[in-house]
Design an enzyme around this catalytic site. Structure first.
Site, mmCIF file in Angstrom:
data_model
loop_
_atom_site.group_PDB
_atom_site.id
_atom_site.type_symbol
_atom_site.label_atom_id
_atom_site.label_comp_id
_atom_site.label_asym_id
_atom_site.label_seq_id
_atom_site.Cartn_x
_atom_site.Cartn_y
_atom_site.Cartn_z
ATOM 1 N N ASP A 38 29.969 -4.637 -48.173
ATOM 2 C CA ASP A 38 31.177 -5.382 -47.803
ATOM 3 C C ASP A 38 32.213 -4.399 -47.255
ATOM 4 O O ASP A 38 32.109 -3.193 -47.476
ATOM 5 C CB ASP A 38 31.752 -6.133 -49.016
ATOM 6 C CG ASP A 38 32.473 -7.425 -48.630
ATOM 7 O OD1 ASP A 38 31.950 -8.523 -48.908
ATOM 8 O OD2 ASP A 38 33.572 -7.331 -48.030
ATOM 9 N N ASP A 64 30.590 -2.188 -42.638
ATOM 10 C CA ASP A 64 30.974 -3.218 -41.677
ATOM 11 C C ASP A 64 29.662 -3.678 -41.053
ATOM 12 O O ASP A 64 28.980 -2.899 -40.376
ATOM 13 C CB ASP A 64 31.904 -2.623 -40.609
ATOM 14 C CG ASP A 64 32.208 -3.622 -39.496
ATOM 15 O OD1 ASP A 64 31.506 -4.653 -39.391
ATOM 16 O OD2 ASP A 64 33.140 -3.361 -38.726
ATOM 17 N N VAL A 65 29.302 -4.918 -41.273
ATOM 18 C CA VAL A 65 27.955 -5.369 -40.890
ATOM 19 C C VAL A 65 27.702 -5.336 -39.380
ATOM 20 O O VAL A 65 26.555 -5.470 -38.944
ATOM 21 C CB VAL A 65 27.631 -6.776 -41.435
ATOM 22 C CG1 VAL A 65 27.386 -6.754 -42.921
ATOM 23 C CG2 VAL A 65 28.695 -7.799 -41.035
ATOM 24 N N TYR A 156 32.190 -20.204 -33.537
ATOM 25 C CA TYR A 156 31.646 -20.181 -34.903
ATOM 26 C C TYR A 156 30.286 -20.891 -34.935
ATOM 27 O O TYR A 156 29.283 -20.333 -35.392
ATOM 28 C CB TYR A 156 32.622 -20.836 -35.896
ATOM 29 C CG TYR A 156 32.112 -20.760 -37.318
ATOM 30 C CD1 TYR A 156 32.174 -19.569 -38.027
ATOM 31 C CD2 TYR A 156 31.537 -21.870 -37.935
ATOM 32 C CE1 TYR A 156 31.681 -19.480 -39.329
ATOM 33 C CE2 TYR A 156 31.045 -21.792 -39.239
ATOM 34 C CZ TYR A 156 31.118 -20.595 -39.929
ATOM 35 O OH TYR A 156 30.619 -20.510 -41.209
ATOM 36 N N LYS A 160 26.526 -19.327 -35.526
ATOM 37 C CA LYS A 160 25.672 -19.787 -36.629
ATOM 38 C C LYS A 160 24.415 -20.479 -36.099
ATOM 39 O O LYS A 160 23.350 -20.447 -36.722
ATOM 40 C CB LYS A 160 26.466 -20.712 -37.549
ATOM 41 C CG LYS A 160 27.578 -19.999 -38.307
ATOM 42 C CD LYS A 160 26.999 -18.955 -39.253
ATOM 43 C CE LYS A 160 28.058 -18.262 -40.073
ATOM 44 N NZ LYS A 160 27.472 -17.346 -41.067
HETATM 45 N N1 LIG Z 1 33.069 -21.424 -46.952
HETATM 46 C C1 LIG Z 1 32.469 -22.322 -46.215
HETATM 47 O O1 LIG Z 1 32.933 -23.479 -46.126
HETATM 48 C C2 LIG Z 1 31.203 -21.976 -45.459
HETATM 49 C C3 LIG Z 1 30.435 -23.034 -44.961
HETATM 50 C C4 LIG Z 1 29.259 -22.746 -44.271
HETATM 51 C C5 LIG Z 1 28.847 -21.436 -44.100
HETATM 52 N N2 LIG Z 1 29.612 -20.429 -44.590
HETATM 53 C C6 LIG Z 1 29.097 -19.062 -44.377
HETATM 54 O O2 LIG Z 1 28.770 -18.511 -45.641
HETATM 55 C C7 LIG Z 1 28.988 -17.096 -45.631
HETATM 56 C C8 LIG Z 1 29.915 -16.724 -46.787
HETATM 57 O O3 LIG Z 1 31.112 -17.474 -46.653
HETATM 58 P P1 LIG Z 1 32.249 -17.483 -47.768
HETATM 59 O O4 LIG Z 1 32.927 -18.785 -47.702
HETATM 60 O O5 LIG Z 1 31.688 -17.022 -49.061
HETATM 61 O O6 LIG Z 1 33.210 -16.376 -47.122
HETATM 62 P P2 LIG Z 1 34.280 -15.382 -47.779
HETATM 63 O O7 LIG Z 1 35.273 -15.141 -46.701
HETATM 64 O O8 LIG Z 1 34.750 -15.902 -49.093
HETATM 65 O O9 LIG Z 1 33.413 -14.080 -48.048
HETATM 66 C C9 LIG Z 1 32.835 -13.385 -46.982
HETATM 67 C C10 LIG Z 1 32.634 -11.934 -47.386
HETATM 68 O O10 LIG Z 1 32.154 -11.236 -46.210
HETATM 69 C C11 LIG Z 1 32.899 -10.036 -46.081
HETATM 70 N N3 LIG Z 1 32.933 -9.621 -44.687
HETATM 71 C C12 LIG Z 1 33.632 -10.186 -43.666
HETATM 72 N N4 LIG Z 1 33.456 -9.475 -42.550
HETATM 73 C C13 LIG Z 1 32.650 -8.439 -42.864
HETATM 74 C C14 LIG Z 1 32.119 -7.344 -42.140
HETATM 75 N N5 LIG Z 1 32.394 -7.142 -40.840
HETATM 76 N N6 LIG Z 1 31.294 -6.475 -42.779
HETATM 77 C C15 LIG Z 1 31.024 -6.638 -44.101
HETATM 78 N N7 LIG Z 1 31.503 -7.637 -44.839
HETATM 79 C C16 LIG Z 1 32.313 -8.528 -44.231
HETATM 80 C C17 LIG Z 1 34.281 -10.374 -46.624
HETATM 81 O O11 LIG Z 1 35.004 -9.217 -46.979
HETATM 82 C C18 LIG Z 1 33.935 -11.252 -47.809
HETATM 83 O O12 LIG Z 1 33.738 -10.513 -48.972
HETATM 84 C C19 LIG Z 1 29.572 -16.774 -44.269
HETATM 85 O O13 LIG Z 1 28.546 -16.302 -43.418
HETATM 86 C C20 LIG Z 1 30.101 -18.109 -43.781
HETATM 87 O O14 LIG Z 1 30.116 -18.182 -42.374
HETATM 88 C C21 LIG Z 1 30.780 -20.659 -45.267
#
Ligand SMILES: NC(=O)c1ccc[n+]([C@@H]2O[C@H](COP(=O)([O-])OP(=O)(O)OC[C@H]3O[C@@H](n4cnc5c(N)ncnc54)[C@H](O)[C@@H]3O)[C@@H](O)[C@H]2O)c1
Length: 254
Positions: A38, A64-65, A156, A160
């Site tokens: 992360d 950073d991914v 977005y 995805k």
């Molecule tokens: N929350 C929703 O409603 C939702 C719905 C569908 C899909 N998603 C997907 O699920 C996944 C997780 O979502 P979430 O809601 O837990 O998000 P979140 O924002 O709570 O957590 C995401 C994590 O990814 C980390 N991150 C962001 N950019 C980064 C980078 N460049 N390198 C490394 N780490 C990085 C952040 O620091 C954070 O810890 C994501 O891929 C999101 O697109 C979320």
């Protein structure tokens, strides 16, 4: 611990918050040794503390991914520390609402973090999984992979959607290596971290108008997604590859 992932080593990107953090905790409870990748070390520490309290094992690497060098370093540290790599969960991602709909730079930025990162992590993890002789990769996509949206920034859903299709390409390519690749598609969940640490409006408020379009009538929980990820990562899913698991309370049905 119930041991569904006993003996396995997993990397979970974006494991410091939200669904990723729930996956880290559940994987560790199920017996996996986990490396959390992360950019937010501050948020990762409480996750590692929780795993420790629950008797599991997890380490953190600042990654950073979208940066290939970061991935190379983190995978090498993971295999040095734990000896192997069995599972990769490509969970890190960003929402696109706060980015400019018409900026090419913003488009490329979101694609890099949500999609290119999955390509980089996968191609590097596969090398380690080939050494083990098997592996499981779970890509966290979204219901946005599978539908249109008049409000959200289209990049977005495009990012995805690309993760969804890349999952299928990889399932086809890496099946011969006994590496399974599947995608998970969460629906309305607790909200993602916002750009520049802007306050997060709770999902119940932000998605109020969506509630009656969800057959189960509520947003999901992070654990409800993590259960699906554990299943696909585990040997219980040994004949499942290239599939999508939608976890959305039935939203896409209507
Ligand atoms: N929350 C929703 O409603 C939702 C719905 C569908 C899909 N998603 C997907 O699920 C996944 C997780 O979502 P979430 O809601 O837990 O998000 P979140 O924002 O709570 O957590 C995401 C994590 O990814 C980390 N991150 C962001 N950019 C980064 C980078 N460049 N390198 C490394 N780490 C990085 C952040 O620091 C954070 O810890 C994501 O891929 C999101 O697109 C979320």
């Amino acid at each position: 611990m119930t041991g569904r992932l006993n003996g396995k080593v997993a990397i979970i990107s974006g494991g410091a918050n939200g669904m990723g953090a729930a996956e880290v905790a559940m994987f560790a409870k199920e017996g996996a040794k986990v490396c959390v990748l992360d950019v937010r070390e501050d948020l990762a520490q409480p996750v590692l503390d929780r795993v420790g309290r629950e008797g599991g094992t997890a380490i953190f690497e600042r990654v950073d991914v979208s940066n290939e060098d970061d991935w190379v370093r983190a995978i090498s540290k993971t295999t040095q520390k734990f000896g192997r790599l069995d599972i990769l969960v490509n969970n890190a991602g960003i929402g696109a609402r706060d980015y400019d709909f018409e900026s090419v730079d913003d488009w490329n930025h979101v694609m890099k973090i949500n999609m290119t990162s999955v390509f980089i992590g996968t191609k590097l993890a596969v090398k380690e999984m080939r050494r083990v002789g098997k592996g499981s990769i779970v890509n966290i996509a979204s219901i946005a992979s599978l539908s249109g949206d008049a409000v959200n920034n289209p990049v977005y859903g495009v990012s995805k959607g690309a993760v969804w299709n890349y999952t299928k390409q990889c399932a086809a390519m890496y099946g011969k290596d006994n590496i399974r690749v599947n995608s998970v598609h969460p629906g309305f969940m607790p909200r993602m971290l916002q750009k520049d640490n802007k306050p997060v409006v709770p999902s119940e408020v932000a998605f109020k108008d969506k509630m009656e379009q969800i057959p189960l009538g509520r947003i999901g929980t992070v654990d409800e997604v993590a259960y699906g990820v554990v299943f696909l990562a585990s040997d219980e899913a040994s004949y499942i590859t290239g599939t999508e698991l939608v976890i959305d309370g039935g939203f896409l049905v209507l």
